[in-house]
Design a protein around this motif. Structure first.
Motif, PDB file in Angstrom:
ATOM      1  N   LEU A   1      33.341 -32.780  21.964  1.00 40.82           N
ATOM      2  CA  LEU A   1      32.394 -32.011  22.770  1.00 40.82           C
ATOM      3  C   LEU A   1      31.061 -32.728  22.946  1.00 40.82           C
ATOM      4  N   VAL A   2      30.542 -33.332  21.867  1.00 43.03           N
ATOM      5  CA  VAL A   2      29.197 -33.916  21.903  1.00 43.03           C
ATOM      6  C   VAL A   2      29.143 -35.185  21.071  1.00 43.03           C
ATOM      7  N   VAL A   3      28.404 -36.166  21.603  1.00 47.66           N
ATOM      8  CA  VAL A   3      27.944 -37.319  20.829  1.00 47.66           C
ATOM      9  C   VAL A   3      26.423 -37.306  20.960  1.00 47.66           C
ATOM     10  N   ASP A   4      25.729 -37.329  19.832  1.00 46.88           N
ATOM     11  CA  ASP A   4      24.269 -37.241  19.823  1.00 46.88           C
ATOM     12  C   ASP A   4      23.697 -38.394  19.014  1.00 46.88           C
ATOM     13  N   TRP A   5      22.886 -39.236  19.695  1.00 40.14           N
ATOM     14  CA  TRP A   5      22.146 -40.255  18.965  1.00 40.14           C
ATOM     15  C   TRP A   5      20.887 -39.566  18.445  1.00 40.14           C
ATOM     16  N   VAL A   6      20.705 -39.587  17.129  1.00 39.32           N
ATOM     17  CA  VAL A   6      19.594 -38.903  16.484  1.00 39.32           C
ATOM     18  C   VAL A   6      18.585 -39.956  16.026  1.00 39.32           C
ATOM     19  N   ALA A   7      17.361 -39.813  16.505  1.00 40.81           N
ATOM     20  CA  ALA A   7      16.294 -40.760  16.162  1.00 40.81           C
ATOM     21  C   ALA A   7      15.967 -40.687  14.675  1.00 40.81           C
ATOM     22  N   PRO A   8      15.371 -41.749  14.131  1.00 42.39           N
ATOM     23  CA  PRO A   8      14.932 -41.686  12.737  1.00 42.39           C
ATOM     24  C   PRO A   8      14.036 -40.476  12.521  1.00 42.39           C
ATOM     25  N   HIS A   9      14.226 -39.817  11.382  1.00 43.09           N
ATOM     26  CA  HIS A   9      13.420 -38.643  11.060  1.00 43.09           C
ATOM     27  C   HIS A   9      13.273 -38.562   9.546  1.00 43.09           C
ATOM     28  N   GLY A  10      12.043 -38.299   9.120  1.00 45.85           N
ATOM     29  CA  GLY A  10      11.771 -38.279   7.685  1.00 45.85           C
ATOM     30  C   GLY A  10      12.187 -39.615   7.076  1.00 45.85           C
ATOM     31  N   PRO A  11      12.856 -39.577   5.939  1.00 48.49           N
ATOM     32  CA  PRO A  11      13.286 -40.823   5.299  1.00 48.49           C
ATOM     33  C   PRO A  11      14.581 -41.383   5.891  1.00 48.49           C
ATOM     34  N   TRP A  12      15.188 -40.678   6.847  1.00 46.97           N
ATOM     35  CA  TRP A  12      16.481 -41.095   7.404  1.00 46.97           C
ATOM     36  C   TRP A  12      16.322 -42.058   8.565  1.00 46.97           C
ATOM     37  N   ASP A  13      17.191 -43.068   8.596  1.00 46.66           N
ATOM     38  CA  ASP A  13      17.306 -43.922   9.767  1.00 46.66           C
ATOM     39  C   ASP A  13      18.022 -43.127  10.860  1.00 46.66           C
ATOM     40  N   ASP A  14      18.195 -43.753  12.002  1.00 43.40           N
ATOM     41  CA  ASP A  14      18.912 -43.071  13.074  1.00 43.40           C
ATOM     42  C   ASP A  14      20.374 -42.854  12.687  1.00 43.40           C
ATOM     43  N   GLN A  15      21.037 -41.968  13.416  1.00 39.86           N
ATOM     44  CA  GLN A  15      22.443 -41.677  13.139  1.00 39.86           C
ATOM     45  C   GLN A  15      23.149 -41.282  14.427  1.00 39.86           C
ATOM     46  N   ILE A  16      24.449 -41.256  14.365  1.00 37.78           N
ATOM     47  CA  ILE A  16      25.284 -40.760  15.446  1.00 37.78           C
ATOM     48  C   ILE A  16      25.951 -39.488  14.937  1.00 37.78           C
ATOM     49  N   ALA A  17      25.791 -38.390  15.687  1.00 41.50           N
ATOM     50  CA  ALA A  17      26.383 -37.112  15.298  1.00 41.50           C
ATOM     51  C   ALA A  17      27.405 -36.689  16.349  1.00 41.50           C
ATOM     52  N   PHE A  18      28.565 -36.284  15.891  1.00 43.58           N
ATOM     53  CA  PHE A  18      29.646 -35.833  16.762  1.00 43.58           C
ATOM     54  C   PHE A  18      29.877 -34.343  16.550  1.00 43.58           C
ATOM     55  N   VAL A  19      30.252 -33.654  17.616  1.00 41.74           N
ATOM     56  CA  VAL A  19      30.732 -32.278  17.505  1.00 41.74           C
ATOM     57  C   VAL A  19      32.085 -32.234  18.200  1.00 41.74           C
ATOM     58  N   PHE A  20      33.096 -31.792  17.467  1.00 38.99           N
ATOM     59  CA  PHE A  20      34.454 -31.685  17.992  1.00 38.99           C
ATOM     60  C   PHE A  20      34.809 -30.229  18.241  1.00 38.99           C
ATOM     61  N   ASP A  21      35.762 -30.025  19.131  1.00 36.49           N
ATOM     62  CA  ASP A  21      36.295 -28.693  19.391  1.00 36.49           C
ATOM     63  C   ASP A  21      37.431 -28.438  18.407  1.00 36.49           C
ATOM     64  N   GLY A  22      37.266 -27.423  17.572  1.00 39.68           N
ATOM     65  CA  GLY A  22      38.304 -27.069  16.612  1.00 39.68           C
ATOM     66  C   GLY A  22      39.199 -25.942  17.094  1.00 39.68           C
ATOM     67  N   GLY A  23      38.922 -25.439  18.304  1.00 40.14           N
ATOM     68  CA  GLY A  23      39.762 -24.393  18.864  1.00 40.14           C
ATOM     69  C   GLY A  23      39.498 -23.032  18.236  1.00 40.14           C
ATOM     70  N   THR A  24      40.501 -22.176  18.360  1.00 42.10           N
ATOM     71  CA  THR A  24      40.421 -20.803  17.868  1.00 42.10           C
ATOM     72  C   THR A  24      41.329 -20.649  16.662  1.00 42.10           C
ATOM     73  N   LEU A  25      40.771 -20.120  15.588  1.00 42.91           N
ATOM     74  CA  LEU A  25      41.542 -19.901  14.373  1.00 42.91           C
ATOM     75  C   LEU A  25      42.412 -18.652  14.514  1.00 42.91           C
ATOM     76  N   SER A  26      43.533 -18.661  13.839  1.00 42.95           N
ATOM     77  CA  SER A  26      44.407 -17.486  13.812  1.00 42.95           C
ATOM     78  C   SER A  26      43.773 -16.407  12.937  1.00 42.95           C
ATOM     79  N   GLN A  27      44.274 -15.208  13.053  1.00 49.82           N
ATOM     80  CA  GLN A  27      43.779 -14.113  12.212  1.00 49.82           C
ATOM     81  C   GLN A  27      44.018 -14.418  10.739  1.00 49.82           C
ATOM     82  N   ASP A  28      45.153 -15.012  10.433  1.00 52.33           N
ATOM     83  CA  ASP A  28      45.461 -15.376   9.052  1.00 52.33           C
ATOM     84  C   ASP A  28      44.446 -16.385   8.515  1.00 52.33           C
ATOM     85  N   GLN A  29      44.093 -17.383   9.336  1.00 46.96           N
ATOM     86  CA  GLN A  29      43.108 -18.377   8.913  1.00 46.96           C
ATOM     87  C   GLN A  29      41.742 -17.734   8.676  1.00 46.96           C
ATOM     88  N   THR A  30      41.328 -16.853   9.568  1.00 48.34           N
ATOM     89  CA  THR A  30      40.008 -16.231   9.389  1.00 48.34           C
ATOM     90  C   THR A  30      39.995 -15.285   8.193  1.00 48.34           C
TER      91      THR A  30
END
Length: 173
Positions: A89-118
């Protein structure tokens, strides 16, 4: 970096070139999260114990771990969920912040969980205090600014059927 022999048979020279690049080039921290829904269309948020605020399920990649394997591993470890991802769904380049260097953040689609899973969903390790399904609009109110921007983009990508690239949480043209 120095030039290498164009001869593909010169494996030693090529490996030396790659090793030099590996030693000198930047390395990126990688985060991978997942957007999961229940049958009512609510989204899953987790409350980590190691940082303030709510988050999407997921976590940081281990050394040489692909992002999609990161999120599958984190879900199994933290929530006991075994899922098959539905796409990116998303790729996000995150600028350095606080003590952290930059990073790459991904968001994936996990779909819909079954009633049993929830029904069986609960934190399985000390990293999570809670895991709850909330209405999509409610998620925006619970998430911090950085993850809220990424979540909003993930919802847009889900609706539009195509992934988005963000630069520090802002979609790029």
């Amino acid at each position: 970096m120095r030039r290498t022999s164009p001869d593909p048979a010169d494996t030693a020279a090529w490996n030396a070139y790659l090793a030099e690049g590996n030693a000198k080039q930047a390395r990126k921290r990688v985060a991978a999260d997942v957007l999961l829904r229940d049958l009512a269309g609510r989204v899953l948020l987790v409350n980590p114990t190691y940082k303030p605020g709510w988050d999407l399920p997921g976590g940081m990649a281990e050394a040489n771990e692909p992002p999609e394997e990161t999120v599958v591993r984190e879900l199994l470890e933290e929530l006991g969920l075994k899922i098959t991802l539905c796409g990116l769904l998303v790729v996000d380049w995150v600028a350095p912040h606080g003590p952290w260097d930059d990073q790459i953040a991904f968001v994936f689609d996990g779909g819909t969980l079954s009633q049993d899973q929830t029904d069986r969903l609960r934190p399985r390790d000390e990293e999570l205090a809670e895991a709850v399904f909330v209405e999509p609009d409610e998620a925006c109110a619970l998430l911090g600014e950085r993850i809220r921007r990424r979540y909003t983009a993930a919802m847009t990508a889900l609706t539009n059927g195509r992934p988005l690239y963000l630069r520090d949480g802002v979609p790029t043209p």
